[in-house]
Design a protein around this motif. Sequence first.
Motif, PDB file in Angstrom:
ATOM      1  N   MET A 181      20.966  60.984  32.986  1.00  9.02           N
ATOM      2  CA  MET A 181      20.893  62.399  33.344  1.00  9.02           C
ATOM      3  C   MET A 181      22.183  63.146  33.041  1.00  9.02           C
ATOM      4  SD  MET A 181      17.775  62.560  34.350  1.00  9.02           S
ATOM      5  CE  MET A 181      17.678  64.218  35.010  1.00  9.02           C
ATOM      6  N   LYS A 182      23.323  62.423  33.078  1.00 10.87           N
ATOM      7  CA  LYS A 182      24.621  63.048  32.802  1.00 10.87           C
ATOM      8  C   LYS A 182      25.408  62.170  31.821  1.00 10.87           C
ATOM      9  CE  LYS A 182      24.847  65.169  37.397  1.00 10.87           C
ATOM     10  NZ  LYS A 182      25.617  65.251  38.678  1.00 10.87           N
ATOM     11  N   PRO A 235      18.909  51.558  41.151  1.00  9.42           N
ATOM     12  CA  PRO A 235      19.157  52.580  42.167  1.00  9.42           C
ATOM     13  C   PRO A 235      18.831  53.989  41.678  1.00  9.42           C
ATOM     14  CG  PRO A 235      20.949  50.981  42.134  1.00  9.42           C
ATOM     15  CD  PRO A 235      20.076  50.661  40.955  1.00  9.42           C
ATOM     16  N   GLY A 236      18.089  54.725  42.485  1.00 13.28           N
ATOM     17  CA  GLY A 236      17.762  56.112  42.177  1.00 13.28           C
ATOM     18  C   GLY A 236      16.547  56.307  41.300  1.00 13.28           C
ATOM     19  N   GLY A 264      22.479  49.530  37.059  1.00 10.10           N
ATOM     20  CA  GLY A 264      23.058  49.872  38.352  1.00 10.10           C
ATOM     21  C   GLY A 264      23.374  51.348  38.488  1.00 10.10           C
ATOM     22  N   VAL A 265      23.650  52.014  37.369  1.00  9.04           N
ATOM     23  CA  VAL A 265      23.897  53.473  37.380  1.00  9.04           C
ATOM     24  C   VAL A 265      23.174  54.122  36.201  1.00  9.04           C
ATOM     25  CG1 VAL A 265      26.075  53.507  38.651  1.00  9.04           C
ATOM     26  CG2 VAL A 265      26.109  53.054  36.205  1.00  9.04           C
ATOM     27  N   PRO A 276      26.286  43.700  40.264  1.00 11.98           N
ATOM     28  CA  PRO A 276      25.621  44.292  41.428  1.00 11.98           C
ATOM     29  C   PRO A 276      24.694  45.435  41.049  1.00 11.98           C
ATOM     30  CG  PRO A 276      27.913  44.982  41.339  1.00 11.98           C
ATOM     31  CD  PRO A 276      27.739  43.962  40.260  1.00 11.98           C
ATOM     32  N   ASN A 277      23.804  45.789  41.970  1.00 14.25           N
ATOM     33  CA  ASN A 277      22.877  46.908  41.825  1.00 14.25           C
ATOM     34  C   ASN A 277      21.861  46.717  40.708  1.00 14.25           C
ATOM     35  OD1 ASN A 277      24.090  48.403  43.955  1.00 14.25           O
ATOM     36  ND2 ASN A 277      25.719  49.023  42.558  1.00 14.25           N
TER      37      ASN A 277
END
Length: 433
Positions: A161-162, A49-50, A154-155, A323-324
């Motif tokens: 980035m952070k 994602p992203g 997933g993230v 997930p993701n």
Amino acid sequence: MKIAVIGTGYVGLVTGTCFAETGNVVTCVDIDKLKVSKLSNGQITIYEPGLEKIFLRNLKENRLNFTSDLKDAICDAQIIFLALPTPPDADGSADLKYVLGVAETIGKLLTSYKIIINKSTVPVGTAEKVRKAIELNYDGDFDVISNPEFLREGVAVEDFMKPDRVVIGTKSVKAIDVMNQLYAPFVRQGNPVIFMDEKSAELTKYAANSFLATKISFMNEISQLCERLGADVDSVRKGIGSDDRIGKRFLFPGIGYGGSCFPKDVQALIKSASEVEYDFEILKSVEKVNAIQKRHLVSKILKYYKRGLRDLHFALWGIAFKPNTDDIRDAPALSIINELCELGATITAYDPEAMPNAKILLGDKIGFANNQYEALKDADALIVATEWSEFRTPDFNRIIDSLKDKVIFDGRNLYNSSTLKQHDIEYFSIGRD
């Protein structure tokens, strides 16, 4: 800065794209020419994602480039990241053939000072091995440092980035200055860049993943006790998670951990410990508990269907290990699928992102549906194996109308028992029976 990233797998592609997003010029290298062609033409090769949005933006702005030519990639680069696979050997140790093979080749190509960075998860002492591999062909000035990734599938873009922290293993003053400049845009809110020696940085990565795997296995053992003692694991989880010494994360019970990191990193740390004559008993138990937990849902199914599973048909929601992501490596769902098929059952599965990978691995061993409700057709029962958001609030009336036995085996505790009772659905979850 000009950066080369060697390897365009999960870590390499996220790393290269995110560094390009902050204005660096990044060239990613891979020996797979078809993959390089796809990426160069804007076809992203992983689901995260992203990622696609910033991938396409930086590709368009020519800050992100792809090639199969290693010499061309590192010629003008100040920094070279090694983001190569380190698969487990049969004994659990990390296989360094890709990392060391590329390092030896880099040594043949260097003509000036570069910083070579291990981004791959590697055993303690690998930085020194990389240095020696380069020195076989190059006697000039260079630094080899460790900079482990702490990305959650997933993230991963948000994590990069952070970051909570950036860990860098080096004692080189020159490398420290460059790395501070490189990571300055990512830590503007004050999160630390932690410098240490190379071996400590390498061990930090393994220690972090192994500790998280330990939390998961501990909570899965608590769930087993809850089922036997009549306690509710959700209540226990909230009770201990509110203690800030423990924290709320990685306390959700389920059907075991999987993915590309935890299984192999736990194995590798056990192996590293054995090589210095230390028996890492906790991590051996973590592995054992995880293997048992992957079978736990099947045990519930066998207990319910006392006559056996031959000729029964199951719908399965979720194949990815979490997930993701489309990652199915060591996914608990695969253990469930293999065991049910061995017991004579058939399965139709649905996953929002992981089905292309699952079809490659499983072939016609199971059926695949176009959506979650199509998977229910002719099924005796439903199995939930991955906690995708779209599975959290399903249409229970459609489930009732489709399932022959109106029973759900939930390996992720997505549903409220009282809600299922209102729909006259028999419900089996983890640590709450």
